[in-house]
Write an enzyme that holds these catalytic residues in place. Structure first.
Site, PDB file in Angstrom:
ATOM      1  N   ARG A 115     108.688 101.750  53.893  1.00  0.00           N
ATOM      2  CA  ARG A 115     107.256 101.604  53.621  1.00  0.00           C
ATOM      3  C   ARG A 115     106.572 102.906  54.030  1.00  0.00           C
ATOM      4  O   ARG A 115     106.639 103.306  55.195  1.00  0.00           O
ATOM      5  CB  ARG A 115     106.696 100.408  54.414  1.00  0.00           C
ATOM      6  CG  ARG A 115     105.208 100.270  54.259  1.00  0.00           C
ATOM      7  CD  ARG A 115     104.623  99.020  54.949  1.00  0.00           C
ATOM      8  NE  ARG A 115     103.180  99.128  54.833  1.00  0.00           N
ATOM      9  CZ  ARG A 115     102.309  99.067  55.831  1.00  0.00           C
ATOM     10  NH1 ARG A 115     102.723  98.810  57.063  1.00  0.00           N
ATOM     11  NH2 ARG A 115     101.026  99.234  55.610  1.00  0.00           N
ATOM     12  N   HIS A 159      96.088 103.755  53.873  1.00  0.00           N
ATOM     13  CA  HIS A 159      96.382 103.656  55.304  1.00  0.00           C
ATOM     14  C   HIS A 159      95.385 104.574  56.015  1.00  0.00           C
ATOM     15  O   HIS A 159      95.759 105.514  56.721  1.00  0.00           O
ATOM     16  CB  HIS A 159      97.838 104.021  55.582  1.00  0.00           C
ATOM     17  CG  HIS A 159      98.391 103.407  56.847  1.00  0.00           C
ATOM     18  ND1 HIS A 159      99.520 102.624  56.879  1.00  0.00           N
ATOM     19  CD2 HIS A 159      97.964 103.453  58.130  1.00  0.00           C
ATOM     20  CE1 HIS A 159      99.778 102.246  58.127  1.00  0.00           C
ATOM     21  NE2 HIS A 159      98.842 102.744  58.917  1.00  0.00           N
ATOM     22  N   GLU A 205      95.678  97.057  57.341  1.00  0.00           N
ATOM     23  CA  GLU A 205      94.906  96.670  58.533  1.00  0.00           C
ATOM     24  C   GLU A 205      93.393  96.818  58.388  1.00  0.00           C
ATOM     25  O   GLU A 205      92.746  97.564  59.130  1.00  0.00           O
ATOM     26  CB  GLU A 205      95.411  97.428  59.768  1.00  0.00           C
ATOM     27  CG  GLU A 205      96.819  97.043  60.163  1.00  0.00           C
ATOM     28  CD  GLU A 205      97.173  97.395  61.607  1.00  0.00           C
ATOM     29  OE1 GLU A 205      96.331  97.979  62.312  1.00  0.00           O
ATOM     30  OE2 GLU A 205      98.291  97.037  62.036  1.00  0.00           O
ATOM     31  N   ASN A 333     101.236  92.618  59.791  1.00  0.00           N
ATOM     32  CA  ASN A 333     101.588  93.534  60.880  1.00  0.00           C
ATOM     33  C   ASN A 333     101.504  92.730  62.165  1.00  0.00           C
ATOM     34  O   ASN A 333     100.436  92.203  62.498  1.00  0.00           O
ATOM     35  CB  ASN A 333     100.616  94.718  60.934  1.00  0.00           C
ATOM     36  CG  ASN A 333     100.760  95.655  59.738  1.00  0.00           C
ATOM     37  OD1 ASN A 333     101.540  95.402  58.836  1.00  0.00           O
ATOM     38  ND2 ASN A 333     100.009  96.735  59.754  1.00  0.00           N
ATOM     39  N   TYR A 335     102.239  92.575  66.205  1.00  0.00           N
ATOM     40  CA  TYR A 335     102.533  93.260  67.470  1.00  0.00           C
ATOM     41  C   TYR A 335     102.333  92.294  68.648  1.00  0.00           C
ATOM     42  O   TYR A 335     103.285  91.734  69.163  1.00  0.00           O
ATOM     43  CB  TYR A 335     101.648  94.509  67.632  1.00  0.00           C
ATOM     44  CG  TYR A 335     101.987  95.646  66.685  1.00  0.00           C
ATOM     45  CD1 TYR A 335     102.951  96.592  67.017  1.00  0.00           C
ATOM     46  CD2 TYR A 335     101.339  95.778  65.464  1.00  0.00           C
ATOM     47  CE1 TYR A 335     103.264  97.644  66.165  1.00  0.00           C
ATOM     48  CE2 TYR A 335     101.646  96.836  64.597  1.00  0.00           C
ATOM     49  CZ  TYR A 335     102.610  97.761  64.953  1.00  0.00           C
ATOM     50  OH  TYR A 335     102.917  98.798  64.110  1.00  0.00           O
ATOM     51  N   GLU A 394     104.743  95.525  59.609  1.00  0.00           N
ATOM     52  CA  GLU A 394     104.904  96.374  60.799  1.00  0.00           C
ATOM     53  C   GLU A 394     105.245  95.491  61.992  1.00  0.00           C
ATOM     54  O   GLU A 394     104.706  94.399  62.144  1.00  0.00           O
ATOM     55  CB  GLU A 394     103.615  97.139  61.164  1.00  0.00           C
ATOM     56  CG  GLU A 394     103.305  98.311  60.278  1.00  0.00           C
ATOM     57  CD  GLU A 394     102.044  99.059  60.693  1.00  0.00           C
ATOM     58  OE1 GLU A 394     101.681  99.039  61.894  1.00  0.00           O
ATOM     59  OE2 GLU A 394     101.421  99.660  59.803  1.00  0.00           O
TER      60      GLU A 394
HETATM   61  C1  BGP Z   1      99.038  99.870  63.406  1.00  0.00           C
HETATM   62  C2  BGP Z   1      98.933 100.928  62.358  1.00  0.00           C
HETATM   63  C3  BGP Z   1      99.975 101.968  62.433  1.00  0.00           C
HETATM   64  C4  BGP Z   1     100.366 102.353  63.847  1.00  0.00           C
HETATM   65  C5  BGP Z   1     100.566 101.197  64.815  1.00  0.00           C
HETATM   66  C6  BGP Z   1     100.548 101.585  66.273  1.00  0.00           C
HETATM   67  O1  BGP Z   1      97.738  99.518  63.746  1.00  0.00           O
HETATM   68  O2  BGP Z   1      98.949 100.343  61.063  1.00  0.00           O
HETATM   69  O3  BGP Z   1      99.533 103.046  61.646  1.00  0.00           O
HETATM   70  O4  BGP Z   1      99.526 103.315  64.317  1.00  0.00           O
HETATM   71  O5  BGP Z   1      99.638 100.159  64.612  1.00  0.00           O
HETATM   72  O6  BGP Z   1      99.258 101.527  66.789  1.00  0.00           O
HETATM   73  P1  BGP Z   1      98.533 102.584  67.740  1.00  0.00           P
HETATM   74  O7  BGP Z   1      98.874 103.934  67.234  1.00  0.00           O
HETATM   75  O8  BGP Z   1      97.068 102.323  67.594  1.00  0.00           O
HETATM   76  O9  BGP Z   1      98.990 102.311  69.123  1.00  0.00           O
END
Ligand code: BGP
Length: 489
Positions: A115, A159, A205, A333, A335, A394
């Site tokens: 991606r 992006h 995002e 995405n 996390y 992600e």
């Molecule tokens: C997401 C984004 C990515 C990447 C990742 C890590 O929000 O889509 O581009 O940056 O998170 O986040 P960060 O760099 O804000 O810690």
């Protein structure tokens, strides 16, 4: 300064973090909501797509080459005080010139998908108007390289690197003219590349760049708009997504697959009971009302509109129809867990619990550790909305990634994180949740927005002086997962 704006503020995502939060007692029901123990082997379904992810501004560099226009991130990263380590991405990973080596890194992992994002200002330097004749040449080369190595490309159209002139001319996403310009760009890319790119993510995002960029001044373009204007920005992005879907259908090859990549507001039951699971479903719908829900349901929820009141976005029925144009998949995405909820007797039927200060997080402060996020979020999304294909677009973590005296990078914390999240993702697929693929963020360390090069998310370590790439231990871990189509539990 940066610390104050951790993603904990995501709670304000749709502008109504307090929606329905009551002080009623947590639900105490105790029936398990699903049969346990259905995932035995740790295997993912056949044909599961394993990939990695990057984005244009974060890795490409070459910001002044081949007619590329300026983006809002060029301006923002060059504004003193905005980036933690005072860096910018003028050079970044120099992926623009080193893409062959980088495709080789993907190949070494055994990954079958990649991606990446296309930089709008390379294609239309002014956002609209004449296309740059050289604008897609780099992506042509990249695609050919990927396909020659049997790696399936997944392209993201937006992006965050908006052409600066659209920001200057019309306030960027504050204007629906930007939504239309985005659709023209999307159609152009689809026409030129959909012979080789069969899957396209529209917008990455929305939940972050709208709030961080237009609401709190943390990301580009660094604005702090009042709520009504912010809601309008989000609506214009949703409209841009819908118009882009239509443009890709009109201009691209038949069968081109399209969907958003969204940092869904991640709602989880605090304790797995039927009542709390139902509460998490309600929360998933309401706390994603401003973007995912309107795309998938074709309406703003009454709760969202009531809460927004006079600040609600202005929209027409025709726009809602465009916004909810049928899509082929949803990228999530994933996390951190964001909202642990329990059932509530009060409308709207859920209560968000506060996080204790001792809740653990990874190297990034905002990245709380909640492996079950990878189970609940796709499961609830597939329950709440009519989705039959989900990609985890992600997932990953930063880590300190020091080089040991023997030259290796023993990122055991990243491996711990990935192992636990993937175990929970496998639990979801084993129960039939339609997750078809996973893109690990990130292939390699890169320019992590407001953190600059301080935060390292890669499977490969990048030395930003020499630009050499070195596999971390987690690259072996991921290679093993891919080879076995299973997580080593
Ligand atoms: C997401 C984004 C990515 C990447 C990742 C890590 O929000 O889509 O581009 O940056 O998170 O986040 P960060 O760099 O804000 O810690």
């Amino acid at each position: 300064m940066l610390g104050r704006f951790s993603r904990r503020h995501f709670a304000k995502l749709a502008g109504f973090s307090a929606l329905g939060l009551t002080t009623s007692a947590a639900s105490q029901d105790s029936q398990p909501s699903h049969a346990a123990g259905q995932q035995a082997s740790g295997h993912f379904p056949d044909g599961f797509v394993w990939g990695t992810a990057t984005s244009a501004y974060q890795v490409e560099g070459a910001v002044n080459e081949d007619g590329r226009g300026r983006s809002i991130w060029d301006t923002f990263s060059h504004t003193p005080g905005k980036i933690a380590d005072h860096s910018n991405a003028d050079r970044a990973n120099d992926h623009y010139h080193r893409y062959k080596e980088d495709v080789g890194l993907i190949k070494q992992l055994g990954a079958k998908a990649y991606r990446f994002s296309i930089a709008w200002p390379r294609v239309f330097p002014e956002g609209t108007g004449p296309a740059n004749p050289k604008g897609l040449d780099f992506y042509d080369r990249l695609l050919d390289e990927l396909l020659a190595d049997g790696i399936e490309p997944f392209a993201t159209l937006y992006h965050w690197d908006l052409p600066q002139s659209l920001q200057d001319k019309q306030g960027g996403w504050q204007s629906s003219d930007t939504s239309k310009a985005f659709a023209d760009y999307a159609g152009y890319v689809a026409k030129r590349l959909s012979d080789r790119v069969r899957s396209i993510f529209t917008v990455n995002e929305t939940g972050r760049f709208v709030n961080f960029g237009y609401g709190w001044g943390i990301d580009a373009p660094g604005l702090k708009l009042p709520t009504a204007a912010l809601n309008q920005v989000r609506h214009n992005v949703a409209l841009g997504h819908g118009l882009a879907v239509q443009a890709i259908r009109a201009e691209g090859r038949a069968g081109t697959r399209i969907g958003p990549a969204e940092n869904i507001a991640a709602c989880l039951p605090a304790v797995d009971t039927p009542g709390n699971v139902r509460a998490a479903e309600i929360a998933t719908r309401e706390l994603n009302a401003g973007f995912l829900n309107v795309i998938l349901e074709g309406q703003y929820t009454p709760g969202f509109l009531d809460y927004a009141g006079k600040d609600a976005p202005k929209f027409t029925a025709a726009e809602l129809k465009i916004i909810s144009s049928p899509i082929d998949f949803v990228g999530l995405n994933i996390y951190a867990p964001q909202f642990y909820v329990v059932a509530s007797d009060h409308a709207p039927g859920f209560e968000v619990l506060p996080f204790p200060a001792s809740f653990p997080h990874m190297n990034s402060d905002w990245l709380r550790i909640g492996p079950e996020t990878a189970y609940w979020v796709p499961r609830l999304a597939a329950k709440v909305w009519p989705i039959n294909t989900i990609y985890i677009s992600e997932n990953g973590t930063s880590a300190d990634d020091k080089v040991a005296s023997d030259g290796n990078i023993y990122d055991l914390d990243r491996i711990m994180y990935l192992r636990n999240y993937l175990t929970q993702l496998q639990r979801a697929t084993s129960e039939g949740v339609p997750v078809r693929g996973y893109f690990l963020w990130s292939l390699m360390d890169n320019f992590e927005w407001i953190y600059g090069f301080e935060k390292r998310f890669g499977l490969y370590r990048v030395d930003f002086d020499t630009l050499s790439r070195t596999p971390k231990l987690s690259a072996s871990f991921y290679r093993n997962v891919i080879a076995n189509n299973a997580v080593d539990i």
